[in-house]
Design a protein around this motif. Structure first.
Motif, PDB file in Angstrom:
ATOM      1  N   ALA A  95       0.831  -1.213   0.000  1.00 54.99           N
ATOM      2  CA  ALA A  95       0.000   0.000   0.000  1.00 54.99           C
ATOM      3  C   ALA A  95       0.860   1.256   0.000  1.00 54.99           C
ATOM      4  CB  ALA A  95      -0.923  -0.005   1.214  1.00 54.99           C
ATOM      5  N   ALA A  96       2.025   1.194   0.656  1.00 55.93           N
ATOM      6  CA  ALA A  96       2.887   2.372   0.766  1.00 55.93           C
ATOM      7  C   ALA A  96       3.415   2.833  -0.580  1.00 55.93           C
ATOM      8  CB  ALA A  96       4.047   2.079   1.717  1.00 55.93           C
ATOM      9  N   VAL A  97       3.471   1.925  -1.565  1.00 56.30           N
ATOM     10  CA  VAL A  97       3.994   2.293  -2.889  1.00 56.30           C
ATOM     11  C   VAL A  97       2.936   2.104  -3.979  1.00 56.30           C
ATOM     12  CG1 VAL A  97       6.381   1.792  -2.271  1.00 56.30           C
ATOM     13  CG2 VAL A  97       4.957  -0.048  -3.174  1.00 56.30           C
ATOM     14  N   HIS A  98       1.689   1.891  -3.578  1.00 57.47           N
ATOM     15  CA  HIS A  98       0.617   1.665  -4.556  1.00 57.47           C
ATOM     16  C   HIS A  98       0.384   2.941  -5.367  1.00 57.47           C
ATOM     17  CE1 HIS A  98      -3.281   0.577  -6.243  1.00 57.47           C
ATOM     18  NE2 HIS A  98      -3.055  -0.675  -5.834  1.00 57.47           N
ATOM     19  N   PRO A  99       0.199   2.810  -6.692  1.00 57.23           N
ATOM     20  CA  PRO A  99       0.020   4.017  -7.523  1.00 57.23           C
ATOM     21  C   PRO A  99      -1.229   4.821  -7.183  1.00 57.23           C
ATOM     22  CG  PRO A  99      -0.418   2.013  -8.784  1.00 57.23           C
ATOM     23  CD  PRO A  99       0.225   1.580  -7.507  1.00 57.23           C
ATOM     24  N   HIS A 100      -2.216   4.211  -6.525  1.00 57.48           N
ATOM     25  CA  HIS A 100      -3.453   4.914  -6.180  1.00 57.48           C
ATOM     26  C   HIS A 100      -3.587   5.115  -4.672  1.00 57.48           C
ATOM     27  CE1 HIS A 100      -4.233   4.277 -10.302  1.00 57.48           C
ATOM     28  NE2 HIS A 100      -4.649   3.032 -10.209  1.00 57.48           N
ATOM     29  N   ARG A 101      -2.460   5.235  -3.980  1.00 57.94           N
ATOM     30  CA  ARG A 101      -2.513   5.327  -2.521  1.00 57.94           C
ATOM     31  C   ARG A 101      -3.146   6.635  -2.030  1.00 57.94           C
ATOM     32  NH1 ARG A 101       2.549   5.671  -4.415  1.00 57.94           N
ATOM     33  NH2 ARG A 101       3.806   7.529  -4.020  1.00 57.94           N
ATOM     34  N   SER A 102      -3.301   7.638  -2.897  1.00 57.30           N
ATOM     35  CA  SER A 102      -3.870   8.912  -2.459  1.00 57.30           C
ATOM     36  C   SER A 102      -5.384   9.009  -2.669  1.00 57.30           C
ATOM     37  CB  SER A 102      -3.191  10.071  -3.193  1.00 57.30           C
ATOM     38  OG  SER A 102      -1.856  10.209  -2.775  1.00 57.30           O
ATOM     39  N   LEU A 103      -5.990   7.976  -3.224  1.00 52.11           N
ATOM     40  CA  LEU A 103      -7.439   8.014  -3.431  1.00 52.11           C
ATOM     41  C   LEU A 103      -8.171   7.878  -2.098  1.00 52.11           C
ATOM     42  CD1 LEU A 103      -7.873   5.777  -6.589  1.00 52.11           C
ATOM     43  CD2 LEU A 103      -8.120   8.243  -6.456  1.00 52.11           C
ATOM     44  N   LEU A 104      -9.102   8.780  -1.853  1.00 49.67           N
ATOM     45  CA  LEU A 104      -9.856   8.769  -0.603  1.00 49.67           C
ATOM     46  C   LEU A 104     -11.315   8.397  -0.850  1.00 49.67           C
ATOM     47  CD1 LEU A 104      -8.521  11.940   1.245  1.00 49.67           C
ATOM     48  CD2 LEU A 104      -7.741   9.578   1.389  1.00 49.67           C
ATOM     49  N   LEU A 105     -11.894   7.695   0.106  1.00 48.86           N
ATOM     50  CA  LEU A 105     -13.302   7.322   0.032  1.00 48.86           C
ATOM     51  C   LEU A 105     -14.207   8.317   0.749  1.00 48.86           C
ATOM     52  CD1 LEU A 105     -12.973   3.490   0.744  1.00 48.86           C
ATOM     53  CD2 LEU A 105     -13.054   4.645  -1.468  1.00 48.86           C
ATOM     54  N   LYS A 106     -13.673   8.995   1.782  1.00 48.38           N
ATOM     55  CA  LYS A 106     -14.468   9.940   2.560  1.00 48.38           C
ATOM     56  C   LYS A 106     -13.611  11.139   2.951  1.00 48.38           C
ATOM     57  CE  LYS A 106     -16.524   8.164   6.110  1.00 48.38           C
ATOM     58  NZ  LYS A 106     -17.107   7.381   7.216  1.00 48.38           N
ATOM     59  N   VAL A 107     -14.181  12.336   2.813  1.00 48.04           N
ATOM     60  CA  VAL A 107     -13.568  13.578   3.288  1.00 48.04           C
ATOM     61  C   VAL A 107     -14.695  14.540   3.657  1.00 48.04           C
ATOM     62  CG1 VAL A 107     -11.440  13.438   1.924  1.00 48.04           C
ATOM     63  CG2 VAL A 107     -13.463  14.502   0.925  1.00 48.04           C
ATOM     64  N   LEU A 108     -14.338  15.689   4.221  1.00 48.85           N
ATOM     65  CA  LEU A 108     -15.301  16.772   4.393  1.00 48.85           C
ATOM     66  C   LEU A 108     -15.296  17.600   3.121  1.00 48.85           C
ATOM     67  CD1 LEU A 108     -14.684  18.183   7.977  1.00 48.85           C
ATOM     68  CD2 LEU A 108     -16.448  16.583   7.223  1.00 48.85           C
ATOM     69  N   ASN A 109     -16.401  17.611   2.390  1.00 53.00           N
ATOM     70  CA  ASN A 109     -16.474  18.397   1.160  1.00 53.00           C
ATOM     71  C   ASN A 109     -17.885  18.887   0.881  1.00 53.00           C
ATOM     72  OD1 ASN A 109     -17.642  15.970   0.500  1.00 53.00           O
ATOM     73  ND2 ASN A 109     -16.618  15.751  -1.473  1.00 53.00           N
ATOM     74  N   GLY A 110     -18.709  18.946   1.924  1.00 52.55           N
ATOM     75  CA  GLY A 110     -20.068  19.425   1.738  1.00 52.55           C
ATOM     76  C   GLY A 110     -21.073  18.337   1.451  1.00 52.55           C
ATOM     77  N   GLN A 111     -20.636  17.096   1.319  1.00 52.76           N
ATOM     78  CA  GLN A 111     -21.560  16.005   1.053  1.00 52.76           C
ATOM     79  C   GLN A 111     -22.071  15.434   2.375  1.00 52.76           C
ATOM     80  OE1 GLN A 111     -20.257  13.051  -1.764  1.00 52.76           O
ATOM     81  NE2 GLN A 111     -18.851  14.477  -2.750  1.00 52.76           N
ATOM     82  N   PRO A 112     -23.374  15.345   2.559  1.00 56.88           N
ATOM     83  CA  PRO A 112     -23.907  14.888   3.846  1.00 56.88           C
ATOM     84  C   PRO A 112     -23.637  13.418   4.136  1.00 56.88           C
ATOM     85  CG  PRO A 112     -25.676  15.163   2.245  1.00 56.88           C
ATOM     86  CD  PRO A 112     -24.449  15.762   1.618  1.00 56.88           C
ATOM     87  N   GLN A 113     -23.354  12.594   3.091  1.00 54.04           N
ATOM     88  CA  GLN A 113     -23.130  11.169   3.335  1.00 54.04           C
ATOM     89  C   GLN A 113     -21.738  10.872   3.863  1.00 54.04           C
ATOM     90  OE1 GLN A 113     -23.498  12.550   0.351  1.00 54.04           O
ATOM     91  NE2 GLN A 113     -22.499  11.426  -1.297  1.00 54.04           N
ATOM     92  N   HIS A 114     -20.842  11.852   3.829  1.00 58.19           N
ATOM     93  CA  HIS A 114     -19.489  11.621   4.329  1.00 58.19           C
ATOM     94  C   HIS A 114     -19.445  11.875   5.835  1.00 58.19           C
ATOM     95  CE1 HIS A 114     -17.268  12.000   0.210  1.00 58.19           C
ATOM     96  NE2 HIS A 114     -18.199  11.071   0.233  1.00 58.19           N
TER      97      HIS A 114
END
Length: 483
Positions: free
Chosen positions: A159-178
């Protein structure tokens, strides 16, 4: 018995970024790190909004006539409430100015009651607890690679060297489901607490972080962590909050709150405010959300680490949906081309039915999308391979180039031929001579027996490894037991 916190904090731009999008907040009652994202879409604004709402909530408990500190679940109510208000304001800002679409922030922080931490967390910033020299992680990353680890598909090292390691599933961005995670953690005297952005934990491994957290002086702890983040490339903003649980100290308990990072200079623009979502609306949004979508992340610009969606309940401007859809299409298209360019440089040797084949791409799959295809087929049968070789091929042998893949196939072919010869020896009885041999005796030291002749290899003998000297794939010698 109540304790106090001895706190150190640090936030910097790092060695590569052009501005600091991280923010932090510390006080005798609060420890918070927020990692803004969105590049030109104002990640620094998102983290600032989160920190300022925390500061506002904390202010109620800072005066001499203020109420007592919240305890237990009350801490989660206060801190999670501040996070929800920050999320509402992010939605208002996007509805007010569509150019801010795409901004978001992680949030990793806690409220301190004197004996416990009430932790609220969303995203991939992390919280650690060091107790009696042993460190554990208090938070769970809301990232794509963490979901792969949870499913057992990759290891933490991968995971530490995975090319997509920066993809996030949840953040604060105005979406109520997060919705963030929450928990209560009991503290003991001498415990050390670390909250940090992935500018530290994404570049420095946990064992090194634990080693530095054990350093006696807290100032040295922060210096050592920041130095190692630089040594790891310093590719992201670095924000660190370290606290030690000490005996109750009135001086520490009356320290002034401190804001760090982007929130020290970033102004939140005046904007229109819409009504916040009701509790029923939030619950309905969470139930209908399912799994959060993710998009390809451009690490160079960190343009987007999640899929932004504006809710029509936030503002009745239906034309904004067209802009949102267009933005998503552009990002997805860019992600597809970027991913394809990366996959075109990747090769591995695997199986295609009962045959060995060379694949172009990655053996992993993204949801239902396979990320590789057969580039070349071979005549090598997996059933002919030595057992160890067969296991390596079934697990996919990663190589650095097509040429290296072909060399590996050649080695596998040699191993298969050696195994076939050993098997033939085991089932072919020696032929008795029909008449006395008239052939002159040849000295063993001068004899030459062609490869594959049954008398050439004793059943238990090891055949020299086919691996070329210095080749990147390590294939050991073939023995009769392997065949």
């Amino acid at each position: 018995m109540a304790f106090s916190l001895d706190i150190r904090c640090h936030s910097e731009i790092g060695l590569v970024r052009r501005n600091n999008q991280d923010s932090g907040y510390v006080s005798p009652r609060m420890l918070v790190v927020a990692d803004g994202m969105g590049g030109a879409a104002a990640g620094d604004l998102a983290s600032t909004v989160a920190v300022r709402h925390v500061a506002k909530a904390d202010e109620r408990f800072s005066g001499e006539d203020s109420p007592d500190r919240p305890q237990g679940e009350e801490m989660l109510t206060v801190l999670a409430g501040a996070v929800a208000e920050a999320n509402d304001e992010l939605a208002d800002l996007v509805a007010w100015d569509s150019s801010l679409e795409g901004m978001g922030t992680t949030f990793c922080g806690a409220m301190f009651s004197g004996t416990q931490l009430g932790i609220v967390h969303i995203g991939d910033s992390r919280g650690y607890l060091l107790r009696q020299g042993h460190m554990k992680r208090m938070t769970h990353d809301h990232s794509w690679v963490q979901s792969l680890i949870d499913e057992g598909r990759i290891t933490p090292e991968e995971a530490a060297v995975h090319p997509h390691r920066s993809l996030l599933l949840k953040v604060l961005n105005g979406q109520p489901q997060h919705v963030p995670d929450t928990q209560i953690v009991d503290l003991r005297l001498g415990d050390r607490i670390l909250f940090c952005s992935d500018g530290l934990c994404g570049l420095v491994d946990d064992s090194t972080i634990a080693e530095h957290l054990n350093t006696t002086n807290l100032d040295d702890v922060v210096d050592l962590l920041a130095t190692d983040a630089h040594a790891g490339g310093g590719t992201d903003n670095i924000t660190i909050v370290v606290a030690e649980v000490v005996e109750a100290d009135p001086v520490l308990d009356t320290c002034e709150p401190h804001i760090i990072g982007a929130a020290t200079t970033r102004k939140v623009p005046e904007h229109e405010v819409t009504a916040p979502l009701s509790v029923d609306q939030r619950s309905a949004a969470v139930k209908g959300a399912g799994k959060s979508p993710v998009l390809f992340d451009s690490e160079a610009e960190e343009s987007m680490r999640y899929a932004p969606v504006d809710s029509q309940n936030r503002r009745r401007r239906y034309w904004l949906w067209a802009i949102v859809v267009l933005a998503v299409v552009i990002v997805v298209t860019g992600g597809i081309f970027g991913t394809r360019a990366y996959l075109n440089t990747q090769y591995y040797v695997g199986t295609d039915g009962n045959a060995v084949a060379i694949y172009q791409g990655s053996p992993e799959s993204l949801a239902w999308v396979r990320l590789s295809h057969v580039a070349e087929t071979t005549d090598v049968k997996t059933s002919d391979l030595p057992r160890y070789y067969r296991e390596r091929v079934s697990e996919n042998i990663r190589v650095s180039s097509l040429e290296s893949a072909r060399v590996t196939v050649t080695e596998l072919r040699t191993g298969a031929q050696q195994c076939k010869a050993i098997r033939e020896m085991a089932v072919t009885p020696p032929t008795a001579p029909t008449k006395p041999s008239t052939t002159p005796e040849i000295s063993p030291s001068a004899s030459s027996v062609p490869f594959g002749t049954p008398s050439a290899v004793p059943p238990s003998a090891a055949v020299a490894s086919p691996s070329a000297s210095g080749h990147e794939v390590d294939l050991p010698a073939v023995t009769s037991e392997d065949c």
